[in-house]
Design an enzyme around this catalytic site. Structure first.
Site, PDB file in Angstrom:
ATOM      1  N   GLN B  47      -6.067  21.086  -1.998  1.00  0.00           N
ATOM      2  CA  GLN B  47      -5.054  20.129  -2.024  1.00  0.00           C
ATOM      3  C   GLN B  47      -4.294  20.439  -4.111  1.00  0.00           C
ATOM      4  O   GLN B  47      -3.373  19.438  -4.111  1.00  0.00           O
ATOM      5  CB  GLN B  47      -6.105  18.838  -2.248  1.00  0.00           C
ATOM      6  CG  GLN B  47      -6.934  18.134  -3.485  1.00  0.00           C
ATOM      7  CD  GLN B  47      -8.434  18.940  -2.579  1.00  0.00           C
ATOM      8  OE1 GLN B  47      -8.210  20.186  -3.211  1.00  0.00           O
ATOM      9  NE2 GLN B  47      -9.321  18.295  -3.584  1.00  0.00           N
ATOM     10  N   SER B  49      -6.046  20.046  -6.295  1.00  0.00           N
ATOM     11  CA  SER B  49      -6.957  19.772  -7.554  1.00  0.00           C
ATOM     12  C   SER B  49      -7.053  20.329  -8.886  1.00  0.00           C
ATOM     13  O   SER B  49      -7.113  19.410 -10.252  1.00  0.00           O
ATOM     14  CB  SER B  49      -7.564  18.838  -7.453  1.00  0.00           C
ATOM     15  OG  SER B  49      -9.118  19.865  -6.590  1.00  0.00           O
ATOM     16  N   ARG B  88     -10.700  10.682  -5.527  1.00  0.00           N
ATOM     17  CA  ARG B  88     -10.266  10.353  -7.058  1.00  0.00           C
ATOM     18  C   ARG B  88     -10.323  10.766  -8.169  1.00  0.00           C
ATOM     19  O   ARG B  88     -10.925  11.186  -9.064  1.00  0.00           O
ATOM     20  CB  ARG B  88     -12.213   9.915  -6.556  1.00  0.00           C
ATOM     21  CG  ARG B  88     -13.024  10.879  -6.348  1.00  0.00           C
ATOM     22  CD  ARG B  88     -14.566  10.363  -5.960  1.00  0.00           C
ATOM     23  NE  ARG B  88     -15.080  10.525  -7.755  1.00  0.00           N
ATOM     24  CZ  ARG B  88     -15.722  11.952  -8.343  1.00  0.00           C
ATOM     25  NH1 ARG B  88     -15.318  12.242  -7.998  1.00  0.00           N
ATOM     26  NH2 ARG B  88     -15.827  11.448  -9.677  1.00  0.00           N
ATOM     27  N   THR B  90      -7.900  13.508  -8.964  1.00  0.00           N
ATOM     28  CA  THR B  90      -7.251  13.218 -10.110  1.00  0.00           C
ATOM     29  C   THR B  90      -7.721  12.245 -12.038  1.00  0.00           C
ATOM     30  O   THR B  90      -7.639  12.399 -12.647  1.00  0.00           O
ATOM     31  CB  THR B  90      -6.272  12.643  -9.487  1.00  0.00           C
ATOM     32  OG1 THR B  90      -5.642  14.390  -9.027  1.00  0.00           O
ATOM     33  CG2 THR B  90      -4.236  12.672 -11.066  1.00  0.00           C
ATOM     34  N   ALA B 284      -2.104   9.008 -14.394  1.00  0.00           N
ATOM     35  CA  ALA B 284      -2.224   8.996 -12.747  1.00  0.00           C
ATOM     36  C   ALA B 284      -3.208   8.064 -12.373  1.00  0.00           C
ATOM     37  O   ALA B 284      -4.001   7.723 -12.837  1.00  0.00           O
ATOM     38  CB  ALA B 284      -2.608  11.204 -13.097  1.00  0.00           C
ATOM     39  N   LYS B 285      -2.762   8.230 -11.248  1.00  0.00           N
ATOM     40  CA  LYS B 285      -4.405   7.504  -9.968  1.00  0.00           C
ATOM     41  C   LYS B 285      -4.380   8.253  -9.006  1.00  0.00           C
ATOM     42  O   LYS B 285      -4.867   9.875  -9.524  1.00  0.00           O
ATOM     43  CB  LYS B 285      -3.775   6.118  -9.358  1.00  0.00           C
ATOM     44  CG  LYS B 285      -3.404   5.400 -10.486  1.00  0.00           C
ATOM     45  CD  LYS B 285      -3.056   3.793 -10.063  1.00  0.00           C
ATOM     46  CE  LYS B 285      -1.450   3.198  -9.876  1.00  0.00           C
ATOM     47  NZ  LYS B 285      -1.576   2.393  -8.624  1.00  0.00           N
ATOM     48  N   GLY B 286      -3.796   8.521  -7.830  1.00  0.00           N
ATOM     49  CA  GLY B 286      -4.581   9.658  -6.727  1.00  0.00           C
ATOM     50  C   GLY B 286      -3.368   9.265  -5.471  1.00  0.00           C
ATOM     51  O   GLY B 286      -2.560   8.392  -5.368  1.00  0.00           O
ATOM     52  N   VAL B 287      -3.740  10.043  -4.491  1.00  0.00           N
ATOM     53  CA  VAL B 287      -2.420  10.417  -3.434  1.00  0.00           C
ATOM     54  C   VAL B 287      -3.553  10.527  -2.185  1.00  0.00           C
ATOM     55  O   VAL B 287      -2.957  10.564  -1.291  1.00  0.00           O
ATOM     56  CB  VAL B 287      -1.572  11.477  -3.622  1.00  0.00           C
ATOM     57  CG1 VAL B 287      -1.871  12.772  -4.084  1.00  0.00           C
ATOM     58  CG2 VAL B 287      -0.777  11.113  -3.519  1.00  0.00           C
ATOM     59  N   GLU B 289      -5.722  10.660   0.370  1.00  0.00           N
ATOM     60  CA  GLU B 289      -6.605   9.321   2.249  1.00  0.00           C
ATOM     61  C   GLU B 289      -5.145   8.485   1.800  1.00  0.00           C
ATOM     62  O   GLU B 289      -5.033   8.473   3.018  1.00  0.00           O
ATOM     63  CB  GLU B 289      -7.476   8.644   1.775  1.00  0.00           C
ATOM     64  CG  GLU B 289      -8.948  10.309   1.015  1.00  0.00           C
ATOM     65  CD  GLU B 289      -9.448   9.308   1.011  1.00  0.00           C
ATOM     66  OE1 GLU B 289     -11.249   8.518   1.843  1.00  0.00           O
ATOM     67  OE2 GLU B 289     -10.414   8.709   0.128  1.00  0.00           O
TER      68      GLU B 289
END
Lengths: 171, 338
Positions: B47, B49, B88, B90, B284-287, B289
């Protein structure tokens, strides 16, 4: 036992294997070329794709004996020590692979396409990659990468035509 | 004949675990050659990360991403991480790395302040240098500062930190609480052709607008969204685990478990909605799922728009769609008086 001799990535290689040995087993187990992946072993996933005499084939569906006397290109033969192949470069620049398990097969399917056609349409690229399953990427960036690779290769072939320097010709 | 339809679906999705602890820890080491080493327990599965985490460390330390070496996923040597789950990495691991990098940077600033004859508060790390804010010509290379910190002052520039998303447990009586520290939002629109004689559905286009806070690496965000959409297309139309009466899985192979190929994929337009979450690393948050969540709903809504039928079990195979179309026609004919 079956004796086989073939040209793999430009080198002549020989082995004596049981007749039921697939080309994939020969590559991975006898020649330690583990770039072609064993995914489904029944020709569904395309992770074992290699190029035999210019054709992309599922090496899990081809017997080692059937490849006797032929030219085989695996992912190990694509890059040189100094340079990535333009297709690999384009895949890297586009972020076109994620986990990468399908990568060797996808790249060789793309190469077989671009060896025949340096200006493929999106539909032709989709067709060429349709035998390679990918769970991560959604194929979108792969298709973009093949388009980019085609552009790089067209440029390269134009440069070679203008300054004909056969000694730098890529394999 | 083929009938075209469009459908829309929206979603929210939480980042991290529901209330339960899901910490990440990290160590960031500034080396005397100006590079940095990040230790993290999280795992790269393609991904990207580790690229994003390296970018976070680089941004915090004012160096280039290429200067950061990320060592990951070794339970013997790397700090604890809950893992590449719950979208979770990032957000949570990124925060741990950001805090660890800030701690290393604080040591560098203590060492650099007397070198530049200023207070620590006047310093910033930028362009591989520690420099005086607003006077970038007064600077010293970050590698030189790291060397001084460890070899002269005896305080190597190493920072360690951990982070756990702050939550409030759900009240068993009222169900009230704050189960997650942050959420992401998305909308996807699907355009499909449905053949009303065969029930076959072709997804032509999907437009996907996703909020992930700051997109630290937009290309990787796009890759996640496109991959999620392919999973959503499979869920909507193709993929089904089949079991016999004894509970045996009867299609445990790729011959009969049909997943999308390059020919099944629609044209995808990804729109990364600009956002900033003050609790995330650089907003930043996440992307991960969330990308697969709205796809099948949008496709099924598009089928309804095209042929006026609702299919309530996935995947919406040609058989199910055609059965629904026939049932609808039969119901409509019944209304005609004899």
């Amino acid at each position: 036992m079956t004796d086989v001799t073939m040209t793999i990535n430009g080198q002549t290689r020989s082995a004596s294997v049981p007749p039921e040995t697939t080309l994939l087993q020969l590559l991975r187990e006898n020649f330690n070329l583990t770039g072609a992946k064993l995914g489904c072993d029944v020709g569904d996933c395309g992770a074992c794709t290699v190029i035999v005499d210019g054709q992309a084939v599922n090496s899990c569906l081809m017997l080692a004996g059937q490849a006797d006397g032929r030219q085989v290109l695996t992912i190990e033969g694509l890059a040189s020590r100094e340079h990535l192949h333009p297709i690999q470069k384009a895949f890297e620049n586009s972020g076109a692979l994620q986990c990468g398990f399908c990568g060797p097969g996808v790249l060789l399917s793309a190469k077989a396409l671009l060896d025949d056609n340096l200006d493929p349409s999106t539909q032709e690229i989709r067709d060429a990659l349709s035998g390679n399953l990918c769970r991560c990427t959604g194929y979108t960036k792969m298709i973009e990468a093949v388009q980019e690779a085609a552009r790089l290769l067209r440029e390269e072939s134009r440069t070679q035509l203008t300054h004909a320097r056969p000694e730098v010709a890529t394999p | 004949m083929k009938r075209r339809g469009r459908g829309i679906a929206c979603m929210w999705y939480p980042i991290g675990f529901t209330v339960s602890a899901n910490p990440s820890a990290a160590t960031v080491k500034m080396n005397e050659d100006g590079t940095a080493t990040v230790l993290t327990g999280t795992v790269e599965t393609g991904q990207g990360s580790l690229t994003v985490l390296g970018q976070i460390a680089a941004e915090a330390l004012g160096i280039a991403t290429d200067d950061v070496h990320v060592v990951s996923a070794d339970t013997d040597t790397t700090p604890m991480d809950t893992g590449a789950i719950a979208s979770r990495t990032t957000y949570v691991t990124g925060n741990a790395i950001f805090l660890a990098a800030e701690a290393a940077k604080a040591i560098l600033f203590e060492a650099a302040a007397p070198m530049l004859d200023v207070k620590v508060s006047q310093l910033e790390a930028k362009d591989r240098k520690i420099q005086v804010k607003n006077y970038p010509q007064r600077n010293v290379s970050i590698g030189e500062v790291a060397l001084r910190a460890q070899a002269v002052l005896g305080t190597p520039a190493i920072g360690s930190a951990s982070w756990n998303p702050p939550t409030v447990a759900l009240d068993p009586e009222t169900g009230q609480g704050k189960p997650f520290a942050t959420y992401v939002y998305a909308t996807q629109i699907a355009e499909v052709d449905v053949d009303d004689e065969t029930g076959e559905v072709e997804v032509l286009r999907i437009a996907a607008a996703h909020d992930c806070g700051t997109a630290i690496n937009p290309m990787l965000v796009e890759g996640q969204v496109e991959g999620g959409i392919s999973m959503g297309v499979g869920m909507a139309l193709q993929e089904e685990m089949l079991f016999d009466a004894n509970g045996r899985h009867i299609n445990p192979n790729l011959t009969n478990y049909i997943m999308p190929t390059s020919l099944d994929m629609p044209e995808i337009t990804v729109d990364i909605v600009q956002g900033f979450d003050p609790t995330g690393p650089f907003g930043a948050k996440g992307v991960g799922e969330p990308t697969a969540v709205p796809t099948s709903a949008a496709i099924l809504n598009a089928i309804h728009d095209a042929v006026g039928v609702r299919v309530y079990s996935l995947p919406a195979t040609s058989e199910k769609v055609l059965t629904a179309i026939k049932a609808k026609r039969a119901a409509e004919q019944k209304q005609i008086p004899a």
